[in-house]
Design a protein around this motif. Sequence first.
Motif, PDB file in Angstrom:
ATOM      1  N   GLN A   1       0.836  -1.198   0.000  1.00 44.47           N
ATOM      2  CA  GLN A   1       0.000   0.000   0.000  1.00 44.47           C
ATOM      3  C   GLN A   1       0.866   1.240   0.000  1.00 44.47           C
ATOM      4  O   GLN A   1       2.031   1.208   0.394  1.00 44.47           O
ATOM      5  N   VAL A   2       0.287   2.328  -0.459  1.00 46.32           N
ATOM      6  CA  VAL A   2       0.978   3.614  -0.488  1.00 46.32           C
ATOM      7  C   VAL A   2       0.056   4.654   0.144  1.00 46.32           C
ATOM      8  O   VAL A   2      -1.151   4.659  -0.104  1.00 46.32           O
ATOM      9  N   SER A   3       0.662   5.489   1.000  1.00 50.03           N
ATOM     10  CA  SER A   3      -0.086   6.522   1.718  1.00 50.03           C
ATOM     11  C   SER A   3       0.519   7.888   1.450  1.00 50.03           C
ATOM     12  O   SER A   3       1.733   8.014   1.240  1.00 50.03           O
ATOM     13  N   VAL A   4      -0.333   8.898   1.484  1.00 51.18           N
ATOM     14  CA  VAL A   4       0.079  10.291   1.401  1.00 51.18           C
ATOM     15  C   VAL A   4      -0.583  10.997   2.579  1.00 51.18           C
ATOM     16  O   VAL A   4      -1.808  10.893   2.755  1.00 51.18           O
ATOM     17  N   ASN A   5       0.211  11.664   3.384  1.00 45.54           N
ATOM     18  CA  ASN A   5      -0.314  12.344   4.575  1.00 45.54           C
ATOM     19  C   ASN A   5      -1.159  11.410   5.442  1.00 45.54           C
ATOM     20  O   ASN A   5      -2.249  11.765   5.884  1.00 45.54           O
ATOM     21  N   GLN A   6      -0.672  10.211   5.628  1.00 43.46           N
ATOM     22  CA  GLN A   6      -1.296   9.182   6.459  1.00 43.46           C
ATOM     23  C   GLN A   6      -2.660   8.722   5.943  1.00 43.46           C
ATOM     24  O   GLN A   6      -3.447   8.158   6.682  1.00 43.46           O
TER      25      GLN A   6
ATOM     26  N   MET B   1       5.465  10.085  -0.358  1.00 47.48           N
ATOM     27  CA  MET B   1       4.651   8.896  -0.116  1.00 47.48           C
ATOM     28  C   MET B   1       5.353   7.948   0.847  1.00 47.48           C
ATOM     29  O   MET B   1       6.569   7.905   0.905  1.00 47.48           O
ATOM     30  N   GLN B   2       4.552   7.207   1.580  1.00 52.92           N
ATOM     31  CA  GLN B   2       5.039   6.111   2.400  1.00 52.92           C
ATOM     32  C   GLN B   2       4.535   4.837   1.750  1.00 52.92           C
ATOM     33  O   GLN B   2       3.329   4.665   1.556  1.00 52.92           O
ATOM     34  N   VAL B   3       5.471   3.953   1.393  1.00 47.96           N
ATOM     35  CA  VAL B   3       5.124   2.725   0.692  1.00 47.96           C
ATOM     36  C   VAL B   3       5.401   1.548   1.612  1.00 47.96           C
ATOM     37  O   VAL B   3       6.512   1.412   2.132  1.00 47.96           O
TER      38      VAL B   3
ATOM     39  N   LYS C   1      -6.580  -5.328 -11.599  1.00 46.82           N
ATOM     40  CA  LYS C   1      -6.724  -4.211 -10.670  1.00 46.82           C
ATOM     41  C   LYS C   1      -5.385  -3.484 -10.628  1.00 46.82           C
ATOM     42  O   LYS C   1      -4.352  -4.075 -10.301  1.00 46.82           O
ATOM     43  N   ILE C   2      -5.406  -2.183 -10.973  1.00 50.40           N
ATOM     44  CA  ILE C   2      -4.212  -1.351 -10.969  1.00 50.40           C
ATOM     45  C   ILE C   2      -4.459  -0.200  -9.999  1.00 50.40           C
ATOM     46  O   ILE C   2      -5.421   0.548 -10.146  1.00 50.40           O
ATOM     47  N   GLU C   3      -3.594  -0.071  -9.010  1.00 48.60           N
ATOM     48  CA  GLU C   3      -3.655   1.027  -8.056  1.00 48.60           C
ATOM     49  C   GLU C   3      -2.387   1.858  -8.227  1.00 48.60           C
ATOM     50  O   GLU C   3      -1.370   1.365  -8.738  1.00 48.60           O
ATOM     51  N   THR C   4      -2.422   3.113  -7.784  1.00 48.20           N
ATOM     52  CA  THR C   4      -1.257   3.979  -7.932  1.00 48.20           C
ATOM     53  C   THR C   4      -1.025   4.783  -6.661  1.00 48.20           C
ATOM     54  O   THR C   4      -1.911   4.904  -5.811  1.00 48.20           O
ATOM     55  N   GLY C   5       0.169   5.337  -6.604  1.00 49.12           N
ATOM     56  CA  GLY C   5       0.466   6.339  -5.605  1.00 49.12           C
ATOM     57  C   GLY C   5      -0.016   7.676  -6.128  1.00 49.12           C
ATOM     58  O   GLY C   5      -0.870   7.731  -7.024  1.00 49.12           O
ATOM     59  N   GLN C   6       0.528   8.752  -5.602  1.00 48.51           N
ATOM     60  CA  GLN C   6       0.180  10.101  -6.048  1.00 48.51           C
ATOM     61  C   GLN C   6       1.437  10.736  -6.618  1.00 48.51           C
ATOM     62  O   GLN C   6       2.396  10.995  -5.883  1.00 48.51           O
ATOM     63  N   PHE C   7       1.439  10.968  -7.915  1.00 51.60           N
ATOM     64  CA  PHE C   7       2.630  11.466  -8.592  1.00 51.60           C
ATOM     65  C   PHE C   7       3.118  12.749  -7.922  1.00 51.60           C
ATOM     66  O   PHE C   7       2.353  13.670  -7.667  1.00 51.60           O
ATOM     67  N   GLY C   8       4.417  12.807  -7.644  1.00 46.68           N
ATOM     68  CA  GLY C   8       5.041  14.012  -7.106  1.00 46.68           C
ATOM     69  C   GLY C   8       4.869  14.232  -5.619  1.00 46.68           C
ATOM     70  O   GLY C   8       5.440  15.165  -5.063  1.00 46.68           O
ATOM     71  N   ALA C   9       4.095  13.388  -4.957  1.00 48.85           N
ATOM     72  CA  ALA C   9       3.856  13.557  -3.520  1.00 48.85           C
ATOM     73  C   ALA C   9       4.917  12.824  -2.711  1.00 48.85           C
ATOM     74  O   ALA C   9       5.564  11.901  -3.193  1.00 48.85           O
TER      75      ALA C   9
END
Length: 147
Positions: free
Chosen positions: A12-17, A126-128, A116-124
Amino acid sequence: MKIVLQRVQRSQVSVNQHIVGQINQGLTLLVGISPTDTDAELQWRLELRLFRDPEGNPWQASIQDIQGEILVVSQFTLYGDCRKGRRPSFSGSAKPDQAEQIYEKFVAFLRQSGLKIETGQFGAMMQVEISNDGPVTLLLEREAKPA
C-alpha cells in the motif's frame, strides 16, 4: 525507464497518512522515468512468470494467470547518481511534467490488462509499505534507442 518490480503478498501507499492505493497478491512497481523515454518503453511484458501455478510449481504463472493486482508508484530517485559529491544528482530523471505524462500513459497501458491497478500520487511524498513475497525483486530497465 527503470522499474523495481517486487512480487508482493500485499502493498500500500499513503500520502499524509491517508491510503491512496493498496493491493493484495501481485506486483509493486517502483517506476523511474528518464528524459529520453518514449511510448516504446511503456510496453512491458505482463507475461513474466513470477508466480506459482495452481499445482504449486514456482516460476510458472504470470500476473495475468493469477489475476493478481499491481501497485504503481512513481520513483524519480531510481535515476539518482551518487558517483560525485555527497548528494545524489537526479539529472538523469525526466522533468516532472514530462515524467508525469509518461507515467500516466504507463498506468493506462497496464489498465488495458483488465487487472486491478492502483497507484500512488505522482510528485507527492509517499510512504510505501511492501510485503515482499519470496523475496522476489527484479530491476527492469528499458532505455530508448538512440535516434
